[in-house]
Design an enzyme around this catalytic site. Structure first.
Site, PDB file in Angstrom:
ATOM      1  N   SER A   7     -19.999  82.993  47.843  1.00 23.07           N
ATOM      2  CA  SER A   7     -19.564  82.085  47.946  1.00 23.07           C
ATOM      3  C   SER A   7     -18.060  82.170  47.758  1.00 23.07           C
ATOM      4  O   SER A   7     -17.640  81.570  47.187  1.00 23.07           O
ATOM      5  CB  SER A   7     -20.297  80.893  46.930  1.00 23.07           C
ATOM      6  OG  SER A   7     -20.520  81.490  45.890  1.00 23.07           O
ATOM      7  N   ASN A  94     -26.624  80.242  36.243  1.00 21.36           N
ATOM      8  CA  ASN A  94     -27.037  78.539  37.044  1.00 21.36           C
ATOM      9  C   ASN A  94     -26.706  77.432  35.279  1.00 21.36           C
ATOM     10  O   ASN A  94     -25.583  76.421  36.175  1.00 21.36           O
ATOM     11  CB  ASN A  94     -28.533  78.645  36.113  1.00 21.36           C
ATOM     12  CG  ASN A  94     -29.455  78.699  37.733  1.00 21.36           C
ATOM     13  OD1 ASN A  94     -28.828  79.625  38.364  1.00 21.36           O
ATOM     14  ND2 ASN A  94     -30.508  79.369  37.720  1.00 21.36           N
ATOM     15  N   HIS A 140     -10.941  36.689  60.626  1.00 25.19           N
ATOM     16  CA  HIS A 140     -11.489  37.210  62.251  1.00 25.19           C
ATOM     17  C   HIS A 140     -10.005  37.502  62.661  1.00 25.19           C
ATOM     18  O   HIS A 140      -9.944  37.551  63.841  1.00 25.19           O
ATOM     19  CB  HIS A 140     -11.776  36.090  62.161  1.00 25.19           C
ATOM     20  CG  HIS A 140     -13.478  35.494  62.534  1.00 25.19           C
ATOM     21  ND1 HIS A 140     -14.511  35.848  62.402  1.00 25.19           N
ATOM     22  CD2 HIS A 140     -13.247  34.428  61.344  1.00 25.19           C
ATOM     23  CE1 HIS A 140     -14.470  35.068  61.189  1.00 25.19           C
ATOM     24  NE2 HIS A 140     -14.495  34.040  60.495  1.00 25.19           N
ATOM     25  N   SER A 261       7.091  60.704  69.765  1.00 28.30           N
ATOM     26  CA  SER A 261       5.946  61.836  70.270  1.00 28.30           C
ATOM     27  C   SER A 261       6.420  62.580  71.231  1.00 28.30           C
ATOM     28  O   SER A 261       7.939  62.023  71.734  1.00 28.30           O
ATOM     29  CB  SER A 261       5.926  60.290  71.618  1.00 28.30           C
ATOM     30  OG  SER A 261       5.218  61.386  72.809  1.00 28.30           O
ATOM     31  N   LYS A 267       8.436  56.773  70.993  1.00 29.98           N
ATOM     32  CA  LYS A 267       7.622  55.988  69.607  1.00 29.98           C
ATOM     33  C   LYS A 267       8.006  56.562  68.259  1.00 29.98           C
ATOM     34  O   LYS A 267       8.932  57.263  67.651  1.00 29.98           O
ATOM     35  CB  LYS A 267       6.395  57.266  69.990  1.00 29.98           C
ATOM     36  CG  LYS A 267       5.620  56.488  71.635  1.00 29.98           C
ATOM     37  CD  LYS A 267       5.034  55.526  71.364  1.00 29.98           C
ATOM     38  CE  LYS A 267       3.628  55.093  71.264  1.00 29.98           C
ATOM     39  NZ  LYS A 267       2.818  56.137  71.691  1.00 29.98           N
ATOM     40  N   GLU A 274      -2.623  57.048  59.603  1.00 31.92           N
ATOM     41  CA  GLU A 274      -3.970  57.535  60.693  1.00 31.92           C
ATOM     42  C   GLU A 274      -4.428  58.787  59.937  1.00 31.92           C
ATOM     43  O   GLU A 274      -5.614  58.700  59.770  1.00 31.92           O
ATOM     44  CB  GLU A 274      -3.356  57.537  61.749  1.00 31.92           C
ATOM     45  CG  GLU A 274      -2.248  56.514  62.407  1.00 31.92           C
ATOM     46  CD  GLU A 274      -1.996  56.679  64.192  1.00 31.92           C
ATOM     47  OE1 GLU A 274      -1.997  56.063  65.343  1.00 31.92           O
ATOM     48  OE2 GLU A 274      -1.309  58.061  64.498  1.00 31.92           O
TER      49      GLU A 274
HETATM   50  N1  ARG Z   1     -22.939  80.664  42.826  1.00 26.99           N
HETATM   51  C1  ARG Z   1     -23.851  80.030  42.674  1.00 26.99           C
HETATM   52  C2  ARG Z   1     -23.846  78.828  42.915  1.00 26.99           C
HETATM   53  O1  ARG Z   1     -22.651  78.326  43.042  1.00 26.99           O
HETATM   54  C3  ARG Z   1     -23.783  80.704  41.053  1.00 26.99           C
HETATM   55  C4  ARG Z   1     -25.551  80.401  40.636  1.00 26.99           C
HETATM   56  C5  ARG Z   1     -26.163  81.413  40.807  1.00 26.99           C
HETATM   57  N2  ARG Z   1     -27.767  81.262  40.424  1.00 26.99           N
HETATM   58  C6  ARG Z   1     -28.798  82.493  40.973  1.00 26.99           C
HETATM   59  N3  ARG Z   1     -29.915  81.922  39.812  1.00 26.99           N
HETATM   60  N4  ARG Z   1     -28.629  82.573  42.406  1.00 26.99           N
HETATM   61  O2  ARG Z   1     -24.659  77.567  43.226  1.00 26.99           O
END
Ligand code: ARG
Length: 447
Positions: A7, A94, A140, A261, A267, A274
């Site tokens: 990630s 976590n 309306h 445009s 234009k 938008e």
């Molecule tokens: N990259 C993870 C997230 O954004 C971090 C937590 C990962 N925890 C785990 N038990 N794999 O949620």
């Protein structure tokens, strides 16, 4: 697995929050004697150096290191050696990610409020300039009754005030620290959760470790407030788009806020407005996406939660630029009050004023007065003139109780001036609303 698991490309945006959370955690571990004070100090110095490096040169991504938490800890180990391995005592990714994410969302809320405040003050200034300018008020999208442009602009200010309070609500509700919930059950180490909560600007620690590591309500709250704010901006954008079109011609967008445009030299396209309208669709999608992500998750943490960040970051970026663009556009847009006034006069928009006069001056029940005014409109249509250009004889031919004093009441200016009920469109009410708005803003600043 590496590709789906990583990630870092997304959560690298949390690097500041990750460093902040880790510094608070390490300091607490040192104070509690869970790690030595020397190690705590080495960790702190190391984290500051990692921050300085990322600030100066960005972060070099290594997909093998999965996420921002592992990147920072990895670099810390390179810098300070084995002491780095003690940072993760009494913590899990976590509670770490929940904390980092909350810190980010809290800042996103503060930025949204700042953006709302800027747009609000632009709207109030423009409303003051146009407090008495007459425009058609629509229902309306048909001319209903004349209103003032100042009143119309202040309607959007009211929406923004509610948006602001939704963000503030969200901020108050979410400001509890997940740190110390560890993986899911808390920890056996003698940690001090109040200490880390205070260090990070939270009111208090969260009450339940299972909830704390899996709760993303705060992100949903943010996205809901953002989506609704974006919908308000979209409605304003839609008005600008309509008003800038040739058939309306109520505003001229300055060059800086329109695009040409590639093929039609005539234009002036309202692309900025938008895109604000378009961005709202994406922000709504971000809200829905996160709700759906959460709905099937048993307690506590599951990796699905890693996908909480893209919608939040996306909405934050889109809302920021939308608020800034609307503030710029509304500051610079040129209103064309003559066109608006002409349109206000065109739709027999003072028919209600005729009916109201018959009620108050001729003691006719409103339903009957409404019917008489309707016949007057039909007569005006037949004559090919606006209602307020019919002469007294023409009106008397419809109903003898219509009399001379009503004639000046049928101008659009007289009509708006009469709308003096609280919250109404009369210029004097608009000026009062502006004064009240400014007083509210001054009171907020003292808070
Ligand atoms: N990259 C993870 C997230 O954004 C971090 C937590 C990962 N925890 C785990 N038990 N794999 O949620």
């Amino acid at each position: 697995m590496r590709e789906i698991n990583a990630s870092i490309a997304v959560d690298k945006r949390l690097w500041r929050e990750d460093i902040e959370g880790s510094r608070a955690h390490a300091a607490m571990l040192g104070k509690q004697g869970i790690i030595s004070v020397d190690d705590a100090e080495a960790i702190d110095r190391g984290l500051l150096q990692v921050a300085a490096e990322i600030e100066a040169g960005g972060l070099s991504e290594n997909p093998a290191l999965e996420d921002i938490h592992m990147h920072i800890e990895h670099r810390l180990r390179e810098l300070i050696g084995d002491a780095a391995g003690r940072l993760h005592t009494a913590r899990s990714r976590n509670d770490q990610v929940a904390t980092d994410f909350k810190l980010f969302v809290r800042r996103a809320i503060d930025e949204a409020i700042a953006g709302i405040d800027s747009l609000e003050s632009v709207l109030i200034d423009r409303a003051e300039q146009q407090a008495a300018s007459v425009m058609p008020g629509f229902t309306h999208l048909q001319s209903g009754q004349p209103v003032t442009l100042g009143h119309h602009l202040l309607a959007y200010r009211e929406m923004l005030v509610r948006d602001r309070s939704r963000f503030l609500d969200a901020r108050k509700r979410m400001n509890e620290s997940p740190l110390g919930s560890a993986a899911l059950a808390g920890t056996g180490f003698p940690i001090d959760r109040d200490d880390t909560a205070m260090a990070l600007g939270f009111y208090r620690p969260t009450a339940n470790s299972l909830d704390a590591v899996s709760d993303r309500d705060f992100a949903v709250d943010y996205l809901h407030a953002a989506a609704l704010c974006a919908v308000h901006l979209s409605r304003l954008a839609e008005e600008i788009i309509l008003w800038a079109s040739q058939p309306f011609g109520f505003v001229k967008l300055p060059d800086a806020w329109s695009t040409g445009s590639s093929i039609m030299p005539n234009k002036r396209n309202p692309d900025g407005a938008e895109l604000v309208r378009g961005h709202s669709a994406r922000i709504i999608g971000d809200l829905v996406g996160l709700l759906v992500l959460l709905k099937g998750l048993p307690l506590a943490y599951a990796k699905d939660l890693q996908d909480d960040k893209p919608p939040l970051f996306d909405a934050h970026d889109l809302l920021s630029v939308s608020l800034a663009a609307m503030a710029g556009m509304m500051a610079d847009v040129e209103f064309l009050p003559e066109r608006m006034r002409a349109a206000a006069a065109a739709g027999h928009a003072t028919a209600t004023d005729l009916a109201d006069w018959l009620v108050s001056e001729a003691d006719i029940p409103f339903r009957e007065a409404h019917h008489i005014a309707g016949r007057a409109v039909a007569a005006a249509e037949r004559a090919g003139r606006p209602l307020n250009e019919l002469v007294l004889d023409e009106l008397k031919a419809i109903d003898l109780r219509i009399d001379e004093p009503v004639l000046p009441r049928l101008s659009v200016e007289a009509s708006v001036a009469s709308r003096r009920s609280a919250g109404g469109a009369a210029p004097e009410r608009v000026r009062e609303a502006i004064a009240a708005a400014r007083a509210q803003i001054a009171a907020r600043e003292k808070e």
